[in-house]
Scaffold this active site. Structure first.
Site, PDB file in Angstrom:
ATOM      1  CG  ASN A 211      65.963  20.816  25.382  1.00 54.26           C
ATOM      2  OD1 ASN A 211      66.949  21.454  25.735  1.00 54.26           O
ATOM      3  ND2 ASN A 211      64.732  21.150  25.759  1.00 54.26           N
ATOM      4  CG  ASP A 280      57.890  22.139  21.853  1.00 54.22           C
ATOM      5  OD1 ASP A 280      57.594  23.235  22.366  1.00 54.22           O
ATOM      6  OD2 ASP A 280      58.765  22.015  20.967  1.00 54.22           O
TER       7      ASP A 280
HETATM    8  O1  PMT Z   1      71.216  26.823  26.044  1.00 58.00           O
HETATM    9  P1  PMT Z   1      72.242  26.764  24.929  1.00 58.00           P
HETATM   10  O2  PMT Z   1      72.987  25.449  24.889  1.00 58.00           O
HETATM   11  O3  PMT Z   1      73.178  27.940  24.960  1.00 58.00           O
HETATM   12  O4  PMT Z   1      71.448  26.832  23.534  1.00 58.00           O
HETATM   13  C1  PMT Z   1      70.802  28.010  23.151  1.00 58.00           C
HETATM   14  C2  PMT Z   1      69.416  27.725  22.530  1.00 58.00           C
HETATM   15  C3  PMT Z   1      69.576  26.969  21.233  1.00 58.00           C
HETATM   16  C4  PMT Z   1      68.545  26.896  23.509  1.00 58.00           C
HETATM   17  C5  PMT Z   1      68.742  29.134  22.313  1.00 58.00           C
HETATM   18  O5  PMT Z   1      69.538  29.886  21.433  1.00 58.00           O
HETATM   19  C6  PMT Z   1      67.345  28.983  21.730  1.00 58.00           C
HETATM   20  O6  PMT Z   1      67.132  28.900  20.529  1.00 58.00           O
HETATM   21  N1  PMT Z   1      66.319  28.945  22.633  1.00 58.00           N
HETATM   22  C7  PMT Z   1      64.915  28.667  22.267  1.00 58.00           C
HETATM   23  C8  PMT Z   1      64.713  27.180  22.107  1.00 58.00           C
HETATM   24  C9  PMT Z   1      63.274  26.848  21.745  1.00 58.00           C
HETATM   25  O7  PMT Z   1      62.592  26.260  22.542  1.00 58.00           O
HETATM   26  O8  PMT Z   1      62.851  27.316  20.581  1.00 58.00           O
HETATM   27  P2  PMT Z   1      61.377  27.060  19.947  1.00 58.00           P
HETATM   28  O9  PMT Z   1      61.489  27.553  18.554  1.00 58.00           O
HETATM   29  O10 PMT Z   1      60.968  25.672  20.198  1.00 58.00           O
HETATM   30  O11 PMT Z   1      60.433  27.992  20.808  1.00 58.00           O
HETATM   31  C10 PMT Z   1      60.141  29.331  20.436  1.00 58.00           C
HETATM   32  C11 PMT Z   1      60.063  30.219  21.656  1.00 58.00           C
HETATM   33  O12 PMT Z   1      58.948  29.795  22.463  1.00 58.00           O
HETATM   34  C12 PMT Z   1      61.275  30.165  22.552  1.00 58.00           C
HETATM   35  O13 PMT Z   1      61.555  31.475  23.000  1.00 58.00           O
HETATM   36  C13 PMT Z   1      60.845  29.273  23.695  1.00 58.00           C
HETATM   37  O14 PMT Z   1      61.493  29.651  24.917  1.00 58.00           O
HETATM   38  C14 PMT Z   1      59.354  29.531  23.786  1.00 58.00           C
HETATM   39  N2  PMT Z   1      58.570  28.371  24.252  1.00 58.00           N
HETATM   40  C15 PMT Z   1      58.678  27.152  23.675  1.00 58.00           C
HETATM   41  C16 PMT Z   1      57.901  26.104  24.123  1.00 58.00           C
HETATM   42  C17 PMT Z   1      56.989  26.330  25.184  1.00 58.00           C
HETATM   43  N3  PMT Z   1      56.264  25.343  25.671  1.00 58.00           N
HETATM   44  N4  PMT Z   1      56.897  27.546  25.730  1.00 58.00           N
HETATM   45  C18 PMT Z   1      57.652  28.588  25.269  1.00 58.00           C
HETATM   46  O15 PMT Z   1      57.540  29.701  25.766  1.00 58.00           O
END
Ligand code: PMT
Length: 402
Positions: A211, A280
């Site tokens: 991503n 994911d």
């Molecule tokens: O890296 P940059 O270019 O500075 O961009 C910053 C960012 C957009 C990546 C950052 O601000 C951000 O939003 N990070 C989380 C991205 C994400 O995966 O969001 P999500 O809504 O899909 O996941 C929710 C949370 O679960 C996140 O804290 C993620 O780290 C965690 N997660 C997700 C998938 C997974 N398999 N395991 C996890 O622990």
């Protein structure tokens, strides 16, 4: 307003060829709000002229025994008393030796001897000079004083053509050291674990699914936590960023690798900040050989990756859990759902469809969602967002303890 706003820094420059790189450091300090007084030794002035430092700092640079300050009514002693910090970059073997023996034969060494503030020393010299038992002895003596802080030297190719230890540390790293020394240490004694960047899920030996995460948000959190005195471990997916100063870096590639690293370091940490954009999905079956172009139109079968935060939340660890939520559109409802579903203490929610927020930009617009005190922050640099997140974390840790 920078972190160094209202700070007064004496920037000492001694006679090493690395002196030209100190111009970049001077620019960074001034841009971050510091008042900077450059003090060059005579030998340094032969490498880079005082006029250059005057142009960069807006103050006449002092050379050798000085003179401009006296003319403007400031005694040499006032200079060291006014200074919040003295940074000497490059610091030659000669100047390190003089300081370690309490000598004061020019304005810079006089300022150091009469000061009580922290002194950052960024040594630069030939490897054999660095390894010489006399230099080692001088350094030992200097490091007995808590206020003397050594930054570097780095290992690499030296101006003299040799390889080894003795290169002046990068100006960016010295700048971060300055900001760290001058920051409030409200995370001292805490261990902070940060995840940052994307993960890569291989398709075959040459391709992967990933991503647009650059790692900037997570790395900003690491730098801010280091400045505030925390011991920081960064679990980082592949990024093009320089390893942050002062943190332990655990490089990982895939979501499974990130899960292993985060779970391994979890027990010792007080705070987990999951800024990584973890994939994911991963391939059900990774091709062992490069998939041939003739197979165009092929379909691939995916399976979910481990949800790291969910697993962590289920373990009910003692540490504070901070997740992120990357959404397109209003991120708050989904952040509230993730807060409960993953048993988190705080969710930092960003709308990644905005051009100035989320992936691969230097700014972000976030909501801090903890169920009770939900707050929207204005558009800020990722560095400022990191500071605001840690302000909240510090308050939450204090409540947890109280
Ligand atoms: O890296 P940059 O270019 O500075 O961009 C910053 C960012 C957009 C990546 C950052 O601000 C951000 O939003 N990070 C989380 C991205 C994400 O995966 O969001 P999500 O809504 O899909 O996941 C929710 C949370 O679960 C996140 O804290 C993620 O780290 C965690 N997660 C997700 C998938 C997974 N398999 N395991 C996890 O622990």
């Amino acid at each position: 307003m920078g972190l160094l706003d209202k700070k007064f820094i004496v920037l000492g420059v001694t006679g090493g060829i690395a002196a030209y790189r100190t111009c970049e450091l001077a620019r960074m300090l001034v841009k971050d709000g510091a008042g900077v007084q450059a003090v060059l030794t005579g030998a340094a002035a032969e490498m880079v002229g005082p006029v250059t430092f005057q142009a960069l700092t807006g103050r006449p640079a002092e050379v050798g025994r000085g003179g401009n300050l006296a003319a403007s009514g400031m005694a040499h002693i006032d200079l060291s008393q006014r200074a919040d910090l003295i940074v000497i970059a490059p610091a030659t073997a000669n100047t390190l030796a003089k300081i370690s023996w309490g000598m004061a034969d020019n304005l810079l060494t006089t300022a150091v001897l009469s000061s009580t503030c922290p002194v950052i020393l960024a040594p630069a010299m030939n490897t054999r000079m660095w390894n010489n038992p006399l230099t080692r002895e001088n350094l030992e003596r200097l490091q007995r004083l808590e206020r003397m802080i050594l930054v570097g030297p780095a290992v690499g190719s030296l101006a003299c053509g040799e390889e080894g230890a003795g290169r002046m540390e990068e100006p960016g790293a010295i700048f971060e050291a300055v900001r760290t020394v001058l920051s409030v240490k409200d995370l001292k004694g805490r261990h902070v674990l940060v995840s940052a960047g994307p993960t890569r899920e291989p398709l075959d030996p040459v391709r992967y699914l990933s991503n647009r995460s650059s790692g900037k948000m997570g790395y900003a959190l690491v730098a801010a936590a280091v400045r505030r005195g925390a011991k920081v471990t960064l679990v980082s997916g592949p990024t093009g960023l320089e390893a942050p100063w002062g943190a332990r870096v655990v490089p990982v590639e895939t979501a499974a690798g990130m899960a292993r690293a985060v779970l391994k370091h979890l027990a010792k940490c007080d705070v987990l900040l999951m800024a990584a954009a973890v994939a994911d999905f991963e391939l059900r079956k990774i091709a062992r050989k490069k998939i041939k172009k003739s197979q165009a139109g092929l379909s691939i079968s995916l399976k979910p990756t481990p949800d790291i935060l969910l697993r962590v939340g289920q373990q009910k660890p003692k540490c504070l859990l901070v997740g992120f939520a990357a959404e397109t559109g209003n991120p708050v409802p989904e952040a509230q759902r993730k807060l409960k579903a993953k048993k988190l203490d705080l969710v930092v929610a960003n709308d990644v469809s905005l051009p100035d927020a989320g992936f691969d930009v230097d700014t972000n617009r976030v909501h801090l969602v903890d169920g009770k005190d939900n707050r929207e922050l204005p558009l800020l640099s990722k560095e400022e967002v990191a500071e605001r997140i840690l302000d909240r974390v510090v308050r939450m840790l204090a409540r947890k303890r109280g």
